[in-house]
Design a protein around this motif. Structure first.
Motif, PDB file in Angstrom:
ATOM      1  N   PRO A  47       0.780  -1.199   0.061  1.00 22.50           N
ATOM      2  CA  PRO A  47      -0.054  -0.292   0.019  1.00 22.50           C
ATOM      3  C   PRO A  47       1.018   1.265   0.317  1.00 22.50           C
ATOM      4  O   PRO A  47       2.096   1.323   0.044  1.00 22.50           O
ATOM      5  CB  PRO A  47      -0.629  -0.863   1.249  1.00 22.50           C
ATOM      6  CG  PRO A  47      -0.524  -1.158   1.847  1.00 22.50           C
ATOM      7  CD  PRO A  47       0.546  -2.324   0.822  1.00 22.50           C
ATOM      8  N   VAL A  48       0.383   2.494  -0.695  1.00 24.08           N
ATOM      9  CA  VAL A  48       1.057   3.558  -0.682  1.00 24.08           C
ATOM     10  C   VAL A  48       0.207   4.996  -0.123  1.00 24.08           C
ATOM     11  O   VAL A  48      -1.379   4.447  -0.412  1.00 24.08           O
ATOM     12  CB  VAL A  48       1.654   4.211  -2.128  1.00 24.08           C
ATOM     13  CG1 VAL A  48       2.625   3.286  -2.449  1.00 24.08           C
ATOM     14  CG2 VAL A  48       0.883   3.863  -3.134  1.00 24.08           C
ATOM     15  N   PRO A  49       0.402   5.519  -0.177  1.00 32.38           N
ATOM     16  CA  PRO A  49      -0.844   6.658   0.367  1.00 32.38           C
ATOM     17  C   PRO A  49      -1.384   7.132  -0.680  1.00 32.38           C
ATOM     18  O   PRO A  49      -0.619   7.216  -1.967  1.00 32.38           O
ATOM     19  CB  PRO A  49       0.087   7.970   1.212  1.00 32.38           C
ATOM     20  CG  PRO A  49       1.705   7.332   1.389  1.00 32.38           C
ATOM     21  CD  PRO A  49       1.898   6.108   0.685  1.00 32.38           C
ATOM     22  N   GLN A  50      -2.375   7.857  -0.898  1.00 31.85           N
ATOM     23  CA  GLN A  50      -3.762   7.964  -1.432  1.00 31.85           C
ATOM     24  C   GLN A  50      -3.412   8.989  -2.572  1.00 31.85           C
ATOM     25  O   GLN A  50      -3.386   8.688  -3.581  1.00 31.85           O
ATOM     26  CB  GLN A  50      -5.435   8.009  -1.023  1.00 31.85           C
ATOM     27  CG  GLN A  50      -6.211   7.733  -2.414  1.00 31.85           C
ATOM     28  CD  GLN A  50      -5.993   6.895  -2.669  1.00 31.85           C
ATOM     29  OE1 GLN A  50      -6.385   5.798  -1.925  1.00 31.85           O
ATOM     30  NE2 GLN A  50      -6.602   6.631  -4.623  1.00 31.85           N
ATOM     31  N   ASN A  51      -2.673  10.122  -1.560  1.00 28.46           N
ATOM     32  CA  ASN A  51      -2.408  11.307  -2.758  1.00 28.46           C
ATOM     33  C   ASN A  51      -1.673  11.030  -3.526  1.00 28.46           C
ATOM     34  O   ASN A  51      -0.756  11.336  -4.989  1.00 28.46           O
ATOM     35  CB  ASN A  51      -2.407  12.493  -2.090  1.00 28.46           C
ATOM     36  CG  ASN A  51      -0.778  12.493  -0.907  1.00 28.46           C
ATOM     37  OD1 ASN A  51      -0.526  11.058  -0.584  1.00 28.46           O
ATOM     38  ND2 ASN A  51      -0.772  13.220  -0.797  1.00 28.46           N
ATOM     39  N   VAL A  52      -0.123   9.826  -2.769  1.00 27.28           N
ATOM     40  CA  VAL A  52       0.907   9.681  -3.907  1.00 27.28           C
ATOM     41  C   VAL A  52       0.369   8.467  -5.206  1.00 27.28           C
ATOM     42  O   VAL A  52       0.757   8.600  -6.194  1.00 27.28           O
ATOM     43  CB  VAL A  52       1.879   9.279  -2.821  1.00 27.28           C
ATOM     44  CG1 VAL A  52       2.895   8.605  -3.573  1.00 27.28           C
ATOM     45  CG2 VAL A  52       2.608  10.290  -2.129  1.00 27.28           C
ATOM     46  N   TYR A  53      -0.175   7.969  -4.768  1.00 19.78           N
ATOM     47  CA  TYR A  53      -0.307   6.638  -5.068  1.00 19.78           C
ATOM     48  C   TYR A  53      -1.666   6.675  -6.786  1.00 19.78           C
ATOM     49  O   TYR A  53      -1.484   6.403  -7.697  1.00 19.78           O
ATOM     50  CB  TYR A  53      -1.896   6.009  -4.576  1.00 19.78           C
ATOM     51  CG  TYR A  53      -2.249   4.508  -5.267  1.00 19.78           C
ATOM     52  CD1 TYR A  53      -3.944   4.222  -6.315  1.00 19.78           C
ATOM     53  CD2 TYR A  53      -1.076   3.389  -5.909  1.00 19.78           C
ATOM     54  CE1 TYR A  53      -3.655   3.366  -6.643  1.00 19.78           C
ATOM     55  CE2 TYR A  53      -2.353   2.037  -6.821  1.00 19.78           C
ATOM     56  CZ  TYR A  53      -2.918   1.954  -6.199  1.00 19.78           C
ATOM     57  OH  TYR A  53      -3.535   1.093  -7.728  1.00 19.78           O
ATOM     58  N   ASN A  54      -2.698   7.683  -6.638  1.00 19.17           N
ATOM     59  CA  ASN A  54      -3.638   8.309  -7.651  1.00 19.17           C
ATOM     60  C   ASN A  54      -1.882   9.079  -8.693  1.00 19.17           C
ATOM     61  O   ASN A  54      -2.537   9.013  -9.871  1.00 19.17           O
ATOM     62  CB  ASN A  54      -3.626   9.821  -7.005  1.00 19.17           C
ATOM     63  CG  ASN A  54      -5.456   9.522  -5.934  1.00 19.17           C
ATOM     64  OD1 ASN A  54      -5.629   8.176  -5.977  1.00 19.17           O
ATOM     65  ND2 ASN A  54      -5.486  10.640  -5.591  1.00 19.17           N
ATOM     66  N   VAL A  55      -1.024   9.690  -8.010  1.00 21.14           N
ATOM     67  CA  VAL A  55       0.185  10.527  -9.482  1.00 21.14           C
ATOM     68  C   VAL A  55       0.560   9.007 -10.041  1.00 21.14           C
ATOM     69  O   VAL A  55       0.469   8.961 -11.777  1.00 21.14           O
ATOM     70  CB  VAL A  55       1.272  11.592  -8.542  1.00 21.14           C
ATOM     71  CG1 VAL A  55       1.858  12.106  -9.696  1.00 21.14           C
ATOM     72  CG2 VAL A  55       0.107  12.456  -7.926  1.00 21.14           C
ATOM     73  N   ILE A  56       1.330   8.012  -9.019  1.00 25.79           N
ATOM     74  CA  ILE A  56       2.029   7.202  -9.425  1.00 25.79           C
ATOM     75  C   ILE A  56       1.288   6.139 -10.205  1.00 25.79           C
ATOM     76  O   ILE A  56       2.336   5.476 -11.220  1.00 25.79           O
ATOM     77  CB  ILE A  56       2.862   6.990  -8.692  1.00 25.79           C
ATOM     78  CG1 ILE A  56       2.129   5.704  -7.114  1.00 25.79           C
ATOM     79  CG2 ILE A  56       3.958   8.090  -7.918  1.00 25.79           C
ATOM     80  CD1 ILE A  56       3.655   6.177  -6.441  1.00 25.79           C
ATOM     81  N   HIS A  57       0.551   6.029  -9.713  1.00 26.44           N
ATOM     82  CA  HIS A  57      -0.323   4.381 -10.448  1.00 26.44           C
ATOM     83  C   HIS A  57      -0.081   4.279 -11.512  1.00 26.44           C
ATOM     84  O   HIS A  57       0.338   3.073 -12.398  1.00 26.44           O
ATOM     85  CB  HIS A  57      -1.967   4.359 -10.259  1.00 26.44           C
ATOM     86  CG  HIS A  57      -2.772   3.320 -10.988  1.00 26.44           C
ATOM     87  ND1 HIS A  57      -3.437   3.235 -11.358  1.00 26.44           N
ATOM     88  CD2 HIS A  57      -2.739   2.367 -10.265  1.00 26.44           C
ATOM     89  CE1 HIS A  57      -4.215   2.335 -11.407  1.00 26.44           C
ATOM     90  NE2 HIS A  57      -3.174   1.192 -10.701  1.00 26.44           N
ATOM     91  N   PRO A  58      -0.744   5.019 -12.859  1.00 22.70           N
ATOM     92  CA  PRO A  58      -0.418   4.637 -13.934  1.00 22.70           C
ATOM     93  C   PRO A  58       0.812   4.534 -14.643  1.00 22.70           C
ATOM     94  O   PRO A  58       0.614   3.162 -16.168  1.00 22.70           O
ATOM     95  CB  PRO A  58      -1.011   6.449 -14.596  1.00 22.70           C
ATOM     96  CG  PRO A  58      -2.073   6.982 -13.703  1.00 22.70           C
ATOM     97  CD  PRO A  58      -1.208   6.592 -12.560  1.00 22.70           C
ATOM     98  N   TYR A  59       1.901   4.403 -13.907  1.00 26.04           N
ATOM     99  CA  TYR A  59       3.242   4.653 -14.038  1.00 26.04           C
ATOM    100  C   TYR A  59       3.780   2.848 -13.892  1.00 26.04           C
ATOM    101  O   TYR A  59       4.641   2.398 -14.613  1.00 26.04           O
ATOM    102  CB  TYR A  59       4.363   5.389 -13.985  1.00 26.04           C
ATOM    103  CG  TYR A  59       4.030   6.542 -14.768  1.00 26.04           C
ATOM    104  CD1 TYR A  59       4.473   7.310 -15.422  1.00 26.04           C
ATOM    105  CD2 TYR A  59       3.085   7.750 -13.646  1.00 26.04           C
ATOM    106  CE1 TYR A  59       4.768   8.422 -16.126  1.00 26.04           C
ATOM    107  CE2 TYR A  59       2.920   9.020 -14.394  1.00 26.04           C
ATOM    108  CZ  TYR A  59       3.745   9.604 -15.298  1.00 26.04           C
ATOM    109  OH  TYR A  59       3.747  10.250 -15.818  1.00 26.04           O
ATOM    110  N   PHE A  60       3.118   2.842 -13.082  1.00 20.89           N
ATOM    111  CA  PHE A  60       3.870   1.316 -12.609  1.00 20.89           C
ATOM    112  C   PHE A  60       4.391  -0.028 -13.292  1.00 20.89           C
ATOM    113  O   PHE A  60       5.283  -0.363 -13.352  1.00 20.89           O
ATOM    114  CB  PHE A  60       2.741   0.573 -11.447  1.00 20.89           C
ATOM    115  CG  PHE A  60       3.028   1.118  -9.427  1.00 20.89           C
ATOM    116  CD1 PHE A  60       1.213   1.550  -9.341  1.00 20.89           C
ATOM    117  CD2 PHE A  60       4.007   0.829  -9.495  1.00 20.89           C
ATOM    118  CE1 PHE A  60       1.869   2.150  -8.418  1.00 20.89           C
ATOM    119  CE2 PHE A  60       4.168   1.444  -8.256  1.00 20.89           C
ATOM    120  CZ  PHE A  60       3.125   2.039  -7.120  1.00 20.89           C
TER     121      PHE A  60
END
Length: 530
Positions: free
Chosen positions: A316-329
């Protein structure tokens, strides 16, 4: 919280869960339907290899937060669906290391001194000492394919037997090999010079069938072959033929391409120069207790919201960070895969540079995704978002993260550089419309392709009929081209082709492609995430 144990695991793990206040039900021999009917009431699931956690099971698991696999392999668990549902999957990758190592050593001794055959002879009332003359291990050479978690321990034990230890592992640094006392060689050298050959690789697209008839033919006469890793790494039928002809003196096999190994598919029936066991590598009391306790601890940590070192999917990662980085995984992991295929020799350094919006946020997990992609295809251990940095560190791979505000030619791009003793390769990737992953540069070549499936990269001299020759060879081999793109190198007179194909390309076809006049290099890359 309630936990379902659906396979036979050591009672020690069950007791540990109950001691910590969890309600544990043990229900074994459940098929998919039975599991679907009951899984909805459980927060955790503990399995071994008999339970298949399919997408349908996960869809029915309304409360499920974690699946624990009491062992290493997670092929029986739909990881992608579990991850999409936010379900953490944990395993127990190290508890059976000693067991597998010791079983390998036992198999080596068994084929060296004909122990099972001598036992059977005595039990039949015979006394034929002359039939069971063995050889000594001292001063013999053992070739270890895969010098990782188990292979390194095999080396240590065989060195105690005064054997020379050589190894083939393209991704282990020379420094690490020296620490282990293992001389790194290429695969052909290992095959041609080893008196014993033992395999300790993961099963990937690249290692499946890596030791077949062609490789066995390269082995020296009188070699002895051992496999206690993954069954499909070795062609057991080609091995059986070599044993019958006497080219291979003996073999010890614990794992098979299809299990259980029934009489109708066993090529070793009636052969007296083979020792086979029914996948016993991890079958010790200590190992079974170890995997049970380890997975119980991982399940409890996951249910408590703590970091899990043995998680095999995303942490898990903080939601605000996740929203930015999720498309790049996926882009990042596929760039890691591409990078390791492009690299020549062991990786010394992986450098990830972020520009644009990524330079303004926390990107450590994205860098970990690159490591996961680069390490998973080459290691026996499962590499995940939690353990990838430590795995890289243990292999003396320096990892550097750079945030750049000089956007240069590409906006919101990621550059991955992989350095080896032989040089450096770089990739530039980016997302189109925040969703479509693209590779836009490889080294000095400008390209534009989606990193998925099988990809053929062919730097070549800019001259007529290059595309035609490659297309003809692939067409004659009935290999469909799904897409093709040609990019111009910054150096005048050279281009690169990126060709997406729907199937793997056999070695003989690759040789034909590489022989085309004007081809500078030819690499087939399997871009899919492991």
């Amino acid at each position: 919280m309630k936990i379902l144990v659906s396979d036979d695991v050591s009672v020690k793990g069950v007791e540990l869960l109950r001691e910590h206040g969890y309600e544990v039900d043990v229900k074994t021999n459940l098929d998919e339907t039975g599991l679907i009917e009951c899984i909805g009431e459980y927060d955790g699931l503990v399995t071994r290899s008999m339970t298949h956690v399919t997408a349908k099971v996960i869809d029915a698991a309304k409360k499920l937060k974690v699946v624990g696999r009491a062992g290493v392999g997670v092929d029986s668990i739909d990881l992608r669906t579990a991850t999409s549902r936010g379900i953490i999957v944990v395993n127990a990758p190290t508890a059976n290391t000693v067991a597998a190592t010791e079983h390998t050593c036992a198999m080596i001794m068994a084929i060296t001194r004909h122990i099972p055959q001598a036992y059977n002879s005595l039990m039949a009332g015979e006394w034929h000492r002359e039939k069971f003359t063995g050889i000594q291990l001292k001063n013999k050479t053992i070739g270890i394919i895969g010098v990782g978690r188990i292979g390194s321990r095999i080396a240590k034990r065989m060195q105690a037997m005064e054997m020379r230890t050589i190894g083939y592992d393209p991704y282990i640094p020379e420094e690490r090999a020296k620490q282990l006392g293992v001389e790194l060689v290429d695969l052909d050298t290992l095959l041609q010079t080893s008196d014993y050959i033992t395999m300790h690789t993961p099963l990937t697209k690249e290692t499946r069938g890596m030791i077949g008839a062609e490789e066995i033919a390269k082995m020296k006469d009188g070699v002895r072959v051992i496999n206690v890793s993954r069954g499909a790494v070795l062609d057991i039928y080609a091995l059986a033929e070599a044993l019958k002809k006497g080219h291979v003196a003996g073999a010890a096999i614990d794992v098979f391409p299809k299990e259980p190994l029934t009489k109708d598919i066993n090529p070793f029936i009636g052969m007296d120069n083979v020792v086979i066991t029914p996948h016993l590598g991890a079958s010790t009391v200590e190992a079974q207790i170890g995997v049970s306790v380890d997975v119980a601890e991982g399940v409890m940590a996951a249910l408590n919201g703590e970091p899990v070192a043995t998680a095999v999917n995303m942490a898990p990662v903080p939601q605000n960070v996740y929203n930015v980085i999720h498309p790049y995984f996926e882009l990042m992991e596929r760039m890691g895969i591409l990078g390791v295929y492009l690299s020549e020799g062991p990786m010394n350094e992986i450098q990830v540079e972020y520009t644009g919006e990524l330079a303004e946020t926390e990107t450590r997990l994205l860098t970990t995704a690159v490591l996961k992609g680069a390490l998973n295809p080459i290691l026996q251990d499962s590499v995940n978002f939690v353990n990838a940095p430590e795995v890289a560190k243990s292999r003396h791979i320096s990892v550097k993260e750079i945030k750049s505000h000089d956007k240069g030619y590409f906006l919101d791009a990621v550059t991955v550089r992989i350095k080896t003793a032989k040089g450096e390769h770089s990739l530039v990737g980016m997302l189109f419309n925040k969703s479509e992953a693209k590779i836009v540069q490889i080294d000095e070549y400008r390209v534009d392709f989606t990193p998925e499936g099988y990809l053929l990269l062919a730097p070549h001299i800019d001259q007529p009929n290059m595309i035609g020759q490659i297309s003809t060879i692939l067409g004659q081999a009935h290999i469909n081209i799904a897409g093709m793109q040609v990019g111009r190198m910054t150096k005048t007179g050279t281009n690169i082709m990126a060709i997406a194909v729907q199937d793997d390309i056999p070695n003989d076809i690759m040789l034909k492609l590489r022989s085309i006049n004007g081809i500078l290099d030819m690499k087939l890359i399997h871009c899919d995430i492991h």
